[in-house]
Write a protein that holds these residues in place. Structure first.
Motif, PDB file in Angstrom:
ATOM      1  N   LEU A 241      -2.866   8.922  10.673  1.00 58.49           N
ATOM      2  CA  LEU A 241      -3.735   8.002  11.405  1.00 58.49           C
ATOM      3  C   LEU A 241      -4.682   8.754  12.335  1.00 58.49           C
ATOM      4  CD1 LEU A 241      -1.172   5.174  12.268  1.00 58.49           C
ATOM      5  CD2 LEU A 241      -2.962   5.121  10.533  1.00 58.49           C
ATOM      6  N   ASP A 242      -4.193   9.829  12.958  1.00 59.54           N
ATOM      7  CA  ASP A 242      -5.041  10.605  13.864  1.00 59.54           C
ATOM      8  C   ASP A 242      -6.169  11.323  13.127  1.00 59.54           C
ATOM      9  OD1 ASP A 242      -3.507   9.830  15.998  1.00 59.54           O
ATOM     10  OD2 ASP A 242      -2.319  11.674  16.092  1.00 59.54           O
ATOM     11  N   ALA A 243      -5.968  11.596  11.832  1.00 63.81           N
ATOM     12  CA  ALA A 243      -6.966  12.345  11.061  1.00 63.81           C
ATOM     13  C   ALA A 243      -8.091  11.466  10.536  1.00 63.81           C
ATOM     14  CB  ALA A 243      -6.287  13.064   9.890  1.00 63.81           C
ATOM     15  N   VAL A 244      -7.961  10.141  10.667  1.00 64.99           N
ATOM     16  CA  VAL A 244      -8.969   9.243  10.085  1.00 64.99           C
ATOM     17  C   VAL A 244     -10.245   9.288  10.920  1.00 64.99           C
ATOM     18  CG1 VAL A 244      -9.531   6.865   9.505  1.00 64.99           C
ATOM     19  CG2 VAL A 244      -7.206   7.703   9.179  1.00 64.99           C
TER      20      VAL A 244
ATOM     21  N   GLY B 118       0.832  -1.200   0.000  1.00 64.87           N
ATOM     22  CA  GLY B 118       0.000   0.000   0.000  1.00 64.87           C
ATOM     23  C   GLY B 118       0.866   1.249   0.000  1.00 64.87           C
ATOM     24  N   LEU B 119       0.439   2.268  -0.738  1.00 64.84           N
ATOM     25  CA  LEU B 119       1.148   3.541  -0.806  1.00 64.84           C
ATOM     26  C   LEU B 119       0.181   4.633  -0.394  1.00 64.84           C
ATOM     27  CD1 LEU B 119       3.694   5.149  -1.649  1.00 64.84           C
ATOM     28  CD2 LEU B 119       2.763   5.220  -3.981  1.00 64.84           C
ATOM     29  N   VAL B 120       0.512   5.342   0.692  1.00 61.60           N
ATOM     30  CA  VAL B 120      -0.389   6.368   1.218  1.00 61.60           C
ATOM     31  C   VAL B 120       0.356   7.691   1.343  1.00 61.60           C
ATOM     32  CG1 VAL B 120      -1.738   4.655   2.482  1.00 61.60           C
ATOM     33  CG2 VAL B 120       0.101   5.862   3.662  1.00 61.60           C
ATOM     34  N   GLY B 121      -0.411   8.763   1.371  1.00 61.40           N
ATOM     35  CA  GLY B 121       0.146  10.106   1.488  1.00 61.40           C
ATOM     36  C   GLY B 121      -0.848  11.100   0.930  1.00 61.40           C
TER      37      GLY B 121
ATOM     38  N   ILE C  39      -2.553   2.221  -4.315  1.00 59.22           N
ATOM     39  CA  ILE C  39      -2.462   3.621  -3.893  1.00 59.22           C
ATOM     40  C   ILE C  39      -3.823   4.075  -3.398  1.00 59.22           C
ATOM     41  CG2 ILE C  39      -1.956   5.972  -4.668  1.00 59.22           C
ATOM     42  CD1 ILE C  39      -0.264   4.689  -6.914  1.00 59.22           C
ATOM     43  N   SER C  40      -3.865   4.651  -2.205  1.00 57.59           N
ATOM     44  CA  SER C  40      -5.143   5.124  -1.675  1.00 57.59           C
ATOM     45  C   SER C  40      -4.907   6.155  -0.580  1.00 57.59           C
ATOM     46  CB  SER C  40      -5.953   3.957  -1.104  1.00 57.59           C
ATOM     47  OG  SER C  40      -7.189   4.405  -0.585  1.00 57.59           O
ATOM     48  N   HIS C  41      -5.871   7.091  -0.461  1.00 55.17           N
ATOM     49  CA  HIS C  41      -5.822   8.005   0.685  1.00 55.17           C
ATOM     50  C   HIS C  41      -6.719   7.498   1.808  1.00 55.17           C
ATOM     51  CE1 HIS C  41      -9.441   9.681  -1.443  1.00 55.17           C
ATOM     52  NE2 HIS C  41      -9.881   9.721  -0.205  1.00 55.17           N
ATOM     53  N   ASP C  42      -7.444   6.399   1.573  1.00 58.89           N
ATOM     54  CA  ASP C  42      -8.321   5.821   2.582  1.00 58.89           C
ATOM     55  C   ASP C  42      -7.543   4.775   3.363  1.00 58.89           C
ATOM     56  OD1 ASP C  42     -10.224   4.306   4.009  1.00 58.89           O
ATOM     57  OD2 ASP C  42     -11.796   4.824   2.566  1.00 58.89           O
ATOM     58  N   LEU C  43      -7.164   5.111   4.587  1.00 55.36           N
ATOM     59  CA  LEU C  43      -6.297   4.223   5.352  1.00 55.36           C
ATOM     60  C   LEU C  43      -7.018   2.956   5.811  1.00 55.36           C
ATOM     61  CD1 LEU C  43      -4.163   6.717   7.466  1.00 55.36           C
ATOM     62  CD2 LEU C  43      -3.814   5.844   5.166  1.00 55.36           C
TER      63      LEU C  43
ATOM     64  N   TYR D  83      -6.903  -2.951   5.157  1.00 55.95           N
ATOM     65  CA  TYR D  83      -7.499  -4.227   4.756  1.00 55.95           C
ATOM     66  C   TYR D  83      -6.687  -4.910   3.661  1.00 55.95           C
ATOM     67  CZ  TYR D  83     -10.485  -7.501   2.310  1.00 55.95           C
ATOM     68  OH  TYR D  83     -10.959  -8.626   1.681  1.00 55.95           O
ATOM     69  N   ILE D  84      -6.283  -4.181   2.634  1.00 54.26           N
ATOM     70  CA  ILE D  84      -5.785  -4.797   1.408  1.00 54.26           C
ATOM     71  C   ILE D  84      -4.279  -5.041   1.409  1.00 54.26           C
ATOM     72  CG2 ILE D  84      -5.293  -2.689   0.069  1.00 54.26           C
ATOM     73  CD1 ILE D  84      -7.249  -5.712  -1.297  1.00 54.26           C
ATOM     74  N   ALA D  85      -3.507  -4.287   2.197  1.00 52.54           N
ATOM     75  CA  ALA D  85      -2.045  -4.314   2.051  1.00 52.54           C
ATOM     76  C   ALA D  85      -1.374  -5.296   3.012  1.00 52.54           C
ATOM     77  CB  ALA D  85      -1.469  -2.919   2.269  1.00 52.54           C
ATOM     78  N   ASP D  86      -0.266  -5.888   2.549  1.00 48.35           N
ATOM     79  CA  ASP D  86       0.624  -6.660   3.419  1.00 48.35           C
ATOM     80  C   ASP D  86       1.655  -5.737   4.063  1.00 48.35           C
ATOM     81  OD1 ASP D  86      -0.394  -9.332   2.688  1.00 48.35           O
ATOM     82  OD2 ASP D  86       0.407  -8.834   0.718  1.00 48.35           O
TER      83      ASP D  86
END
Length: 565
Positions: free
Chosen positions: A554-557, A344-347, A510-514, A519-522
């Motif tokens: 994580l705090d912003a979710v 997963g790639l987040v940012g 790639i997702s902005h939804d943590l 769920y999807i990433a290893d």
């Protein structure tokens, strides 16, 4: 008890030839200074309700009932009077600011126009007020941004401009239609905090339309749940999340990944499927009952051998140049993905996620580094020598509607992909096309239809089918579920996970939804300003984030704790 500011009574919206009304007998109140959320899935009537309030529906729409604003029925006002109400007493923030803002005028000009339409201001006074508004919605360097065009701003900045225009005349009611759907979690939190502070400062009421239940849990006072154009439940927000009364509300909460952060152990695609919302219908097509398809254990996934990665990215750099100005979009990025593994790639928007993906796929130029796919450095290959590698790497886009040719049937789209990648036998192409459309859960009849004839979730299945039909080894998913409802999101994520396990695909997700990434990433990569600032196993990132920026994300979710089903 004081009278509500807005009162909908028996609101019904229907269109010629439609089987059912888009909105049916809706009663809804919004009090002074109150935030009321209207939730439900696409097609349930949320946006139709919002457009009806501002009298912006198509001329073919038949509207019945009443829409009382301070006791005046907006449906009976002559056009001149309703024009004076729009943008002045009632304002609306639309879901997609890029299509709502005029691309040929600066954002400053558009705010000034809104002000002068409703208020007796001189040009100079309107410019001064517009600058105040840009500052109020916390756009940096308002003097410079005043002269900018919409395409020169980020998604979050464009949404702030829309908010500035909406509150320009200090409206009493703000209708916000999915105002944060496509925004990153930190920008989403900033926008919602801004709306809430403006609500308090301006004594404004807010009708918040969204399918994000985490947002509703955190920001709404009351919630109305809609399905098939009807309100099925209305409660105070806290009461709804603690004890939803309707089976549709319970199923909707149960299918949402927004609750992952409050439920403790998150589901993982190698262990269980996400619960999918099922609707049981009567013979006339109306909903009879709602339930969650229970998650079932998956078949054991293929083992992942991280010591033998399918793809290695080493020291990748991408520089964007405009005239004499050069900016690093991707800086010295290194990581690997093994066959069968999901990374997963987040940012935040603008951090370089999509640029990195396009560079890896050799769809954009790079300025240094290696991209080693199955032992070959494809970064060093000339474009004409890349063709044999194109089929090994495929991309699933965020917006399937924009990436599917509207003039071609699904069969033509899938067969074109096969033809481009060397499948010359027409019979083989037809057989593979039928097999793949069935594999992504669509009927064979879908092959003869065009993209506009499908729902968003169905179009995303077609996009996935087009990517997988050429049998790639690496699948890059760029925000593939960000615009989908929670139940459709669950279906698409389960499909991606099933297909990945079946074909042993390596996947960059790639997702902005943590919640989705969890769920999807290893493994997870966290990107900021073009750099990977943290990487690690999925649960390590959630339980013990090392970098301050990861903790900030994580705090912003927004999340909620729903009653177990």
């Amino acid at each position: 008890m004081t009278e509500p500011l807005l009162s909908l009574r028996g609101l019904t919206v229907s269109y010629p030839g439609a089987e059912r009304p888009a909105v049916a007998s809706l009663d809804l109140d919004v009090g002074e200074g109150e935030t009321v959320a209207l939730v439900g899935e696409s097609g349930c009537g949320k946006s139709t309700t919002a457009l009806a309030i501002l009298r912006l529906l198509s001329p073919t729409a038949r509207v019945e009932g009443s829409i009382l604003l301070d006791g005046r029925d907006l449906l009976t006002l002559p056009e001149r009077e309703i024009t004076a109400v729009r943008g002045n007493v009632v304002s609306m923030i639309f879901q997609e600011p890029m299509t709502s803002l005029n691309p040929v005028h600066t954002v400053g000009q558009q705010i000034v126009e809104s002000l002068r339409l409703h208020q007796p201001l001189s040009a100079q006074a309107a410019v001064a007020r517009a600058l105040e508004l840009l500052d109020l919605v916390r756009i940096p360097e308002p003097q410079r941004r005043f002269q900018a065009y919409p395409h020169q701003l980020s998604g979050g900045q464009r949404q702030r401009v829309m908010i500035a225009m909406a509150i320009a005349c200090s409206p009493r009611l703000l209708v916000a239609d999915e105002p944060t759907t496509a925004l990153d979690v930190t920008v989403q939190a900033q926008i919602l905090e801004l709306l809430d502070s403006l609500r308090r400062e301006l004594s404004m009421s807010v009708l918040l339309i969204t399918h994000d239940l985490g947002v509703v849990s955190r920001w709404a006072d009351r919630v109305a749940v809609m399905h098939d154009g009807r309100k099925v439940e209305e409660q105070a927000a806290r009461a709804l999340f603690a004890a939803p009364a309707h089976d549709y509300s319970r199923a909707l909460l149960g299918a949402s990944l927004s609750g992952v952060h409050a439920r403790g152990d998150a589901p993982h695609y190698r262990v269980a499927r996400l619960p999918e919302l099922r609707v049981e219908r009567r013979a006339d097509g109306t909903a009879a009952a709602f339930r969650l398809a229970q998650p079932v254990p998956r078949q054991p996934a293929l083992p992942v051998d991280a010591s033998a990665p399918l793809i290695r990215v080493e020291g990748l750099d991408v520089v964007h140049r405009t005239g004499r100005h050069a900016a690093h979009a991707v800086r010295d990025v290194s990581f690997s993905i093994a066959a069968g593994e999901t990374v997963g790639l987040v940012g935040e928007s603008g951090c370089g996620k999509s640029t990195l993906a396009r560079a890896i796929l050799r769809l954009a130029d790079h300025d240094g580094g290696r991209i080693v796919l199955d032992g070959t450095d494809i970064a060093a290959l000339e474009r004409r020598r890349l063709r044999p590698w194109r089929g090994a790497m495929q991309l699933v886009f965020q917006d399937p509607y924009g990436s599917l040719n509207p003039r071609k049937t699904v069969a033509a789209l899938l067969e074109d992909a096969l033809r481009i990648h060397g499948a010359k036998d027409a019979r083989v192409r037809r057989e593979r096309t039928h097999a793949m459309i069935e594999r992504v859960g669509l009927p064979a009849s879908a092959l003869q239809r065009y993209p506009h004839e499908f729902s968003g979730g169905q179009r995303q299945r077609i996009g996935i089918a087009r990517a997988l039909i050429v049998q790639p080894r690496l699948l890059v998913c760029d925000e593939p579920v960000s615009a989908l409802d929670v139940s459709v999101q669950a279906q698409v994520l389960n499909l991606i996970a099933d297909l990945q396990a079946e074909y042993g695909l390596a996947c960059l997700f790639i997702s902005h939804d943590l919640g989705v990434v969890r769920y999807i990433a290893d493994r997870v990569l966290v990107m900021k300003d073009g750099k990977i600032v943290e990487s690690g196993e999925r649960e390590q990132i959630w339980s013990a984030p090392a970098h301050p920026y990861t903790r900030q994300l994580l705090d912003a979710v927004p999340s909620f704790a729903a009653t177990p089903l």
